[in-house]
Write a protein that holds these residues in place. Sequence first.
Motif, PDB file in Angstrom:
ATOM      1  N   ILE A  86       7.792  10.118  18.126  1.00 28.36           N
ATOM      2  CA  ILE A  86       8.402   9.144  19.417  1.00 28.36           C
ATOM      3  C   ILE A  86       9.296   8.184  18.622  1.00 28.36           C
ATOM      4  O   ILE A  86      10.356   7.774  19.076  1.00 28.36           O
ATOM      5  CB  ILE A  86       7.370   8.548  20.391  1.00 28.36           C
ATOM      6  CG1 ILE A  86       7.021   9.820  21.028  1.00 28.36           C
ATOM      7  CG2 ILE A  86       8.200   7.608  21.026  1.00 28.36           C
ATOM      8  CD1 ILE A  86       5.790   9.495  22.275  1.00 28.36           C
ATOM      9  N   GLY A  87       8.547   7.494  17.630  1.00 29.56           N
ATOM     10  CA  GLY A  87       9.219   6.483  16.838  1.00 29.56           C
ATOM     11  C   GLY A  87      10.359   6.943  16.259  1.00 29.56           C
ATOM     12  O   GLY A  87      11.368   6.105  16.076  1.00 29.56           O
ATOM     13  N   THR A  88      10.632   8.001  15.563  1.00 36.54           N
ATOM     14  CA  THR A  88      11.846   8.408  14.891  1.00 36.54           C
ATOM     15  C   THR A  88      12.729   8.876  16.110  1.00 36.54           C
ATOM     16  O   THR A  88      13.997   8.172  15.615  1.00 36.54           O
ATOM     17  CB  THR A  88      11.338   9.728  14.391  1.00 36.54           C
ATOM     18  OG1 THR A  88      10.205   9.639  13.250  1.00 36.54           O
ATOM     19  CG2 THR A  88      12.624  10.382  13.577  1.00 36.54           C
ATOM     20  N   THR A 143      10.792   0.732   9.373  1.00 37.51           N
ATOM     21  CA  THR A 143       9.457   0.215   8.717  1.00 37.51           C
ATOM     22  C   THR A 143       8.207   0.561   9.477  1.00 37.51           C
ATOM     23  O   THR A 143       7.073   1.012   8.897  1.00 37.51           O
ATOM     24  CB  THR A 143       9.666  -1.315   8.699  1.00 37.51           C
ATOM     25  OG1 THR A 143      10.818  -1.693   7.723  1.00 37.51           O
ATOM     26  CG2 THR A 143       8.307  -2.001   7.920  1.00 37.51           C
ATOM     27  N   VAL A 144       8.254   0.344  10.772  1.00 40.31           N
ATOM     28  CA  VAL A 144       7.209   0.638  11.501  1.00 40.31           C
ATOM     29  C   VAL A 144       6.883   2.420  11.342  1.00 40.31           C
ATOM     30  O   VAL A 144       5.675   2.668  11.252  1.00 40.31           O
ATOM     31  CB  VAL A 144       7.462   0.424  12.997  1.00 40.31           C
ATOM     32  CG1 VAL A 144       6.343   1.065  14.113  1.00 40.31           C
ATOM     33  CG2 VAL A 144       7.697  -0.929  13.372  1.00 40.31           C
ATOM     34  N   GLY A 186       0.675  -1.161   0.087  1.00 42.07           N
ATOM     35  CA  GLY A 186      -0.153   0.069   0.027  1.00 42.07           C
ATOM     36  C   GLY A 186       0.961   1.275  -0.011  1.00 42.07           C
ATOM     37  O   GLY A 186       2.055   1.330  -0.424  1.00 42.07           O
ATOM     38  N   PRO A 187       0.236   2.338   0.582  1.00 43.47           N
ATOM     39  CA  PRO A 187       1.082   3.624   0.630  1.00 43.47           C
ATOM     40  C   PRO A 187       2.081   3.555   1.603  1.00 43.47           C
ATOM     41  O   PRO A 187       2.127   3.429   2.837  1.00 43.47           O
ATOM     42  CB  PRO A 187       0.136   4.726   0.969  1.00 43.47           C
ATOM     43  CG  PRO A 187      -1.246   3.879   1.588  1.00 43.47           C
ATOM     44  CD  PRO A 187      -1.032   2.594   0.812  1.00 43.47           C
ATOM     45  N   PHE A 188       3.416   3.544   1.305  1.00 46.76           N
ATOM     46  CA  PHE A 188       4.554   3.063   2.152  1.00 46.76           C
ATOM     47  C   PHE A 188       5.752   4.127   1.811  1.00 46.76           C
ATOM     48  O   PHE A 188       6.318   4.009   0.948  1.00 46.76           O
ATOM     49  CB  PHE A 188       4.902   1.654   1.824  1.00 46.76           C
ATOM     50  CG  PHE A 188       6.111   1.157   3.136  1.00 46.76           C
ATOM     51  CD1 PHE A 188       5.946   1.459   4.283  1.00 46.76           C
ATOM     52  CD2 PHE A 188       7.400   0.743   2.509  1.00 46.76           C
ATOM     53  CE1 PHE A 188       7.036   0.996   5.306  1.00 46.76           C
ATOM     54  CE2 PHE A 188       8.339   0.276   3.286  1.00 46.76           C
ATOM     55  CZ  PHE A 188       7.854   0.520   4.963  1.00 46.76           C
ATOM     56  N   GLU A 189       5.785   4.959   2.602  1.00 46.80           N
ATOM     57  CA  GLU A 189       6.688   6.220   2.806  1.00 46.80           C
ATOM     58  C   GLU A 189       8.172   5.866   2.623  1.00 46.80           C
ATOM     59  O   GLU A 189       8.818   6.535   1.879  1.00 46.80           O
ATOM     60  CB  GLU A 189       6.182   7.316   3.749  1.00 46.80           C
ATOM     61  CG  GLU A 189       4.990   8.016   3.625  1.00 46.80           C
ATOM     62  CD  GLU A 189       4.796   8.643   2.527  1.00 46.80           C
ATOM     63  OE1 GLU A 189       5.794   9.315   2.021  1.00 46.80           O
ATOM     64  OE2 GLU A 189       3.711   8.718   1.788  1.00 46.80           O
ATOM     65  N   TYR A 190       8.455   4.796   3.261  1.00 47.59           N
ATOM     66  CA  TYR A 190       9.653   4.272   3.499  1.00 47.59           C
ATOM     67  C   TYR A 190      10.333   3.060   2.899  1.00 47.59           C
ATOM     68  O   TYR A 190      10.774   2.097   3.299  1.00 47.59           O
ATOM     69  CB  TYR A 190      10.324   4.286   5.031  1.00 47.59           C
ATOM     70  CG  TYR A 190      10.046   5.472   5.961  1.00 47.59           C
ATOM     71  CD1 TYR A 190       9.787   6.745   5.192  1.00 47.59           C
ATOM     72  CD2 TYR A 190       9.999   5.318   7.396  1.00 47.59           C
ATOM     73  CE1 TYR A 190       9.352   7.860   5.878  1.00 47.59           C
ATOM     74  CE2 TYR A 190       9.594   6.494   8.166  1.00 47.59           C
ATOM     75  CZ  TYR A 190       9.351   7.792   7.172  1.00 47.59           C
ATOM     76  OH  TYR A 190       9.198   8.957   7.921  1.00 47.59           O
ATOM     77  N   ALA A 191       9.696   3.087   1.434  1.00 48.06           N
ATOM     78  CA  ALA A 191      10.178   1.811   0.791  1.00 48.06           C
ATOM     79  C   ALA A 191      11.522   1.530   0.545  1.00 48.06           C
ATOM     80  O   ALA A 191      11.788   0.517   0.246  1.00 48.06           O
ATOM     81  CB  ALA A 191       9.360   1.755  -0.557  1.00 48.06           C
TER      82      ALA A 191
END
Length: 279
Positions: A202-204, A185-186, A133-138
């Motif tokens: 936070i994840g970044t 990926t998350v 799907g729409p995945f920004e960090y492919a």
Amino acid sequence: MAGHRRGRDDPAWRALAPHLPLALAVTAFVLGLLSIGLPNIAPGVDVMSAPGSPVRLFFGVSEEMNLPTFFSVLTFLAPAALLALAGVLAGGRMRTPFLVVALVLALLGFDDFAALHEHLRALGDLMAQDDLGPFEYAWVLPGAVIGAGVVWAFWRLATRLRGAARRDLLLGIAVFFVASLGFETVNGFLDRPGLDGAPLQIGTHVEEITEDLGMIIVLRGALGLLQVRRARGSVALRVADRSLVEGGPDEDEEQAAPAAPATVDAAETDRIPVVSARS
């Protein structure tokens, strides 16, 4: 007479910068806290919190070409330099695997500086074939292939090492890729409208700090491969595991051998080599 006294003053070989990894780990956490804290302590002040503000650009771990990037690049280049030095001192067949891993770390540092991995997104989109799907960090898909090559280089070196150095090199590169590929990926799935708020922020920060910690563990392993001996005005370095040195004694043999009395020529007593491959 002074020359002879200085020649007999031969300190023991010691670990190289044993407290440096802890200091760098603390620094990584401090930089992360500054990055996430400064824009949020004054949300109404544009210079602190607005997108593109000086504070965000200089301290933000999600930005490039700033203080966190400089620190991150150093965490790559420091172990790269130490591993290259260990390879030169070890010599023989050990030189190549050391230099290969050092080169890999230097290239990873350059990638972190120039953000070259982000240009792999088009290739990642082709590999995904819209399954994600729409995945920004492919870019993580081709990045995983590159990561496999890096892990292979580390494994080739680690199989020839032993003890804490071997553990730290493998653990450190594993932690780094768990962060740079797994956490990334998350974050890629979080980077969407409606989700790109606090969870992504936070994840970044968790991802960036964990990447730094992985490289700091690698640095600890690289430091453990070397020993230093200091004398007045000079420093000598050697490979800690003497069995790695081409033609060098095994550690057990070195400990079992009786210590020979030091014979120092008067003309050489004040000259300690800057780098020494052998004890």
